[in-house]
Structures are given as structure tokens and as C-alpha cells.
Design an enzyme around this catalytic site. Sequence first.
Site, PDB file in Angstrom:
ATOM      1  N   ASP A 157     -21.425 -31.165  38.867  1.00 29.27           N
ATOM      2  CA  ASP A 157     -20.210 -31.736  38.265  1.00 29.27           C
ATOM      3  C   ASP A 157     -20.373 -31.832  36.746  1.00 29.27           C
ATOM      4  O   ASP A 157     -19.494 -31.457  35.976  1.00 29.27           O
ATOM      5  CB  ASP A 157     -19.866 -33.097  38.890  1.00 29.27           C
ATOM      6  CG  ASP A 157     -21.069 -34.014  39.043  1.00 29.27           C
ATOM      7  OD1 ASP A 157     -22.203 -33.612  38.710  1.00 29.27           O
ATOM      8  OD2 ASP A 157     -20.875 -35.161  39.504  1.00 29.27           O
ATOM      9  N   TYR A 170     -22.611 -20.262  52.455  1.00 30.43           N
ATOM     10  CA  TYR A 170     -21.866 -19.048  52.805  1.00 30.43           C
ATOM     11  C   TYR A 170     -22.366 -18.437  54.110  1.00 30.43           C
ATOM     12  O   TYR A 170     -21.588 -17.837  54.846  1.00 30.43           O
ATOM     13  CB  TYR A 170     -21.994 -17.999  51.691  1.00 30.43           C
ATOM     14  CG  TYR A 170     -20.959 -18.127  50.595  1.00 30.43           C
ATOM     15  CD1 TYR A 170     -20.885 -19.288  49.844  1.00 30.43           C
ATOM     16  CD2 TYR A 170     -20.077 -17.093  50.324  1.00 30.43           C
ATOM     17  CE1 TYR A 170     -19.944 -19.412  48.831  1.00 30.43           C
ATOM     18  CE2 TYR A 170     -19.142 -17.210  49.308  1.00 30.43           C
ATOM     19  CZ  TYR A 170     -19.075 -18.370  48.570  1.00 30.43           C
ATOM     20  OH  TYR A 170     -18.146 -18.486  47.577  1.00 30.43           O
ATOM     21  N   ASP A 211     -20.336 -19.733  42.457  1.00 21.51           N
ATOM     22  CA  ASP A 211     -18.981 -19.194  42.605  1.00 21.51           C
ATOM     23  C   ASP A 211     -18.037 -19.938  41.656  1.00 21.51           C
ATOM     24  O   ASP A 211     -17.266 -19.328  40.910  1.00 21.51           O
ATOM     25  CB  ASP A 211     -18.540 -19.366  44.069  1.00 21.51           C
ATOM     26  CG  ASP A 211     -17.147 -18.828  44.334  1.00 21.51           C
ATOM     27  OD1 ASP A 211     -16.799 -17.772  43.765  1.00 21.51           O
ATOM     28  OD2 ASP A 211     -16.413 -19.452  45.119  1.00 21.51           O
ATOM     29  N   LYS A 224     -27.080 -30.230  43.107  1.00 23.41           N
ATOM     30  CA  LYS A 224     -26.629 -31.602  43.367  1.00 23.41           C
ATOM     31  C   LYS A 224     -27.808 -32.322  44.020  1.00 23.41           C
ATOM     32  O   LYS A 224     -27.723 -32.810  45.162  1.00 23.41           O
ATOM     33  CB  LYS A 224     -25.422 -31.607  44.315  1.00 23.41           C
ATOM     34  CG  LYS A 224     -24.101 -31.322  43.650  1.00 23.41           C
ATOM     35  CD  LYS A 224     -23.611 -32.405  42.696  1.00 23.41           C
ATOM     36  CE  LYS A 224     -22.978 -33.570  43.429  1.00 23.41           C
ATOM     37  NZ  LYS A 224     -22.398 -34.545  42.468  1.00 23.41           N
ATOM     38  N   ASP A 266     -16.359 -18.368  37.789  1.00 23.46           N
ATOM     39  CA  ASP A 266     -14.933 -18.267  37.455  1.00 23.46           C
ATOM     40  C   ASP A 266     -14.579 -19.187  36.298  1.00 23.46           C
ATOM     41  O   ASP A 266     -13.797 -18.812  35.415  1.00 23.46           O
ATOM     42  CB  ASP A 266     -14.059 -18.590  38.676  1.00 23.46           C
ATOM     43  CG  ASP A 266     -13.867 -17.365  39.567  1.00 23.46           C
ATOM     44  OD1 ASP A 266     -14.570 -16.361  39.346  1.00 23.46           O
ATOM     45  OD2 ASP A 266     -13.013 -17.414  40.470  1.00 23.46           O
TER      46      ASP A 266
HETATM   47  C1  IPM Z   1     -16.128 -14.025  44.545  1.00 27.70           C
HETATM   48  C2  IPM Z   1     -15.095 -14.487  45.530  1.00 27.70           C
HETATM   49  C3  IPM Z   1     -15.675 -14.420  46.938  1.00 27.70           C
HETATM   50  C4  IPM Z   1     -16.789 -15.449  46.997  1.00 27.70           C
HETATM   51  C5  IPM Z   1     -14.695 -14.617  48.099  1.00 27.70           C
HETATM   52  C6  IPM Z   1     -13.458 -13.772  47.968  1.00 27.70           C
HETATM   53  C7  IPM Z   1     -15.369 -14.386  49.410  1.00 27.70           C
HETATM   54  O1  IPM Z   1     -14.640 -15.762  45.193  1.00 27.70           O
HETATM   55  O2  IPM Z   1     -16.499 -12.851  44.579  1.00 27.70           O
HETATM   56  O3  IPM Z   1     -16.574 -14.827  43.732  1.00 27.70           O
HETATM   57  O4  IPM Z   1     -16.547 -16.635  47.180  1.00 27.70           O
HETATM   58  O5  IPM Z   1     -17.941 -15.047  46.856  1.00 27.70           O
HETATM   59 MG    MG Z   2     -15.378 -16.478  43.329  1.00 27.14          MG
END
Ligand code: IPM
Ligand code: MG
Length: 370
Positions: A228, A141, A252, A196, A256
Amino acid sequence: MPAFRIAMLPGEGVGPEIIAQARKVLEALKPLGFHAEVEDGAVGGVACESHGSPLPAETLSLVQRADAVLFGTVGDPRFDHLERAARPERALLGLRRELGLFACLKEVVVPPDLVRLSPLRSERVAGTDLLVVRELSGDVYTGLPRGQRCAPDGDFEGQREGFDTMRYAEDEVRRIAGIAFEMARARRGKLASVDKANVLETSGLWRSVVSELAAQYPDVELTHLYADNALMQLIGHPASFDVIVAGNLFGDLLSDAASALTGSIGLSASALLGESAKGMFEAGHGTALDIAGQDIANPIACIRALGLLLRHSARRPDLSAVIEVAIRSVLHQGYRTVDIRRSSTRLVGTERMGDLIADAARSGSTFTEH
Ligand code: IPM
Ligand code: MG
């Protein structure tokens, strides 16, 4: 003692309406002796329009003065044509940097009442109660160099190429791993570290540092998983996880994926933490522009974010527990927003869900799950 100051940054899409529900719940805590000063700031696409920047100076100084930040949602494809630095999402990255937030904690619980909502079969997902600890300031990042250029060499020399740098210093790995070990110690004593290391140098270092630190936590059972495989296990055996720690990029994806296990991303919130008590708290889902302003968005993740704020920044775990109990009791009574609706439940909108949870919090209801 000066009042606890909360900066609220609603953003766009469903952000303002879910933040409004969190605000109601905060009001409801007054009789329990908690008063906060709340100030709103512009952020994201709405700030691009009103101030010409996704993270205006006024908002920055507001969050600097505050004791904690409650963040709504940002992101609007209408701004996708802008250069990356001017897009609404940039506000998130800017706030993380300005506030020195390097850890993102996402707790994912699938309570018995909601088990059938999961995209996974009930018997697989039942009992899921895990925490993803994502490193939030480094990795690909922010690593330099990065850019787009004309490829100077290689098989595609002369073509346009994009490049990023994945990097972690050992202290960065140590501080996030330390948080993860502490969390595991306070939970069920299991930590899965994700990397990884079969491919990446950054991961090789990550794995060595996490393994070294493990010596200080003999009570925590550490395993290493390739990213993975970790995602595969998360989908196949979610209940086998306790704490998961990963770098920014893998974290990240894992965060999710983990929150999708509940069947709605409108349920679990994130705590973004740094060295000081000042943290930022968010629902962590998108702006959902297609349903914004229709009173159908689920405010629960945002209300949970307020709960995390009270626990981590205001140091009031008791109030955080009041909120969690309120949410669970309202769900247990069968109230549902449309995203988590099943037949035989009581459909309510955003406002009503906010009112129900605020009322339950106000009455300090107690509730035990069976
Ligand atoms: C999150 C989002 C952000 C990230 C993006 C929108 C920059 O996916 O808060 O997880 O990747 O960190
Ligand atoms: Mg995210």
C-alpha cells in the site's frame, strides 16, 4: 545460421493494427542486417471464434518453434459469459506457463518531451525512470487449492465462498529477486522490494529470502516497502524509484500504476522472460475495442515491445537502441497519436506513426535529448 523466428500473435481489438506497425519497423531493420522469419498465430477471442479455444494447439506449436513471441492484445467482453478457462485472457496465462515465463519487466520512463502528459504535476514526475520486475508464475495466480464451494465452517458457513492460495517457494523468490538485483546493479543500484509482510506469511518468507540474497549485492541499496505504501510512494515520488520487485499480484498492480505515470498506457512495453532466451514481448495494454480499426491507436508500446524482443531474445541491443532512438526522435519532432496529443503537436494516426518510426529506424537516425 537459421533465421531468427518470431511468432506474432495479434489477438483482437487494436492488437492487429499495432502489431502491423511493429512489423513495418522490423522490415526497416533489414538494411541494418537483421532478417527474421515471421509467422502469425491466432490467439484470444479471435481464436475462440476460429478454433474454439483462446490458445489453439497450432498457436502453441508455433510459439514452441519460435525464438521469440510478439504478442498483441486479447480480451473481449463478448466472451465474459464463458467459464474462466475458455476466455480470451486465458491465452496469456497459458502462454506464460507453456513458455516457462516467470519474470515480467516493465520499464517506465517519462522523457522531457512527454513530461506534461503525465497525470501528475511535471515537477513531481520529471526524471522518472524505473523498472518494475514482477514475478509472473506463482503467487495467488496459480496457488492451489483454489475454487468456489459451500463454506464448510466459519461465520458464513453454508454460504457460497471463493478461495485462492497465495504461496511462494524460496527458490521462486530467489530467482526473481536475483533478476531484480542484477537489473539494479546495471542501473542506479537501488532496489525496492514490495510485500505485505505485516499481514501475510507468503510475504514474510519473501522478505527473508530477498534480505538473505542482498548479502551478495552489497553494491545495491535494498529497501522493503509494504504494497500500500509502495503504491502511495509511486504516485507521490515516482522519480525516487529505480528497480521495484514484487510478486505476481502486487506486481500486476504496480506495473499498471507505474505505466500510467507516463500519461498513456500506449507508451511502455513489457518483456516476459524465463530461463531460456525465448521471451514474449507485449505492449501490455488492453484491446481498446472502442477505438479498434479506426487508425487512432498508439503503436509505440508495441514497437517498443519489438525493441525489447531484439534486446532480450535476439541479443541485438544495438537494434533495440535504433528503435528507441527512432521513437524518441519522432516524438521530439512533435508527432503524436491522439492519446498523447497536446496542442501544437502534429496529430497522426496509427499507420502514419508506424511509418514515421520505421523511416527513422531505416535511416538509423541519431538523436540526443536535451
Ligand atoms: C497483465 C494482465 C493479466 C494479469 C490478466 C489479463 C490475466 O492484467 O498482463 O498484467 O493479471 O497478469
Ligand atoms: Mg495487469
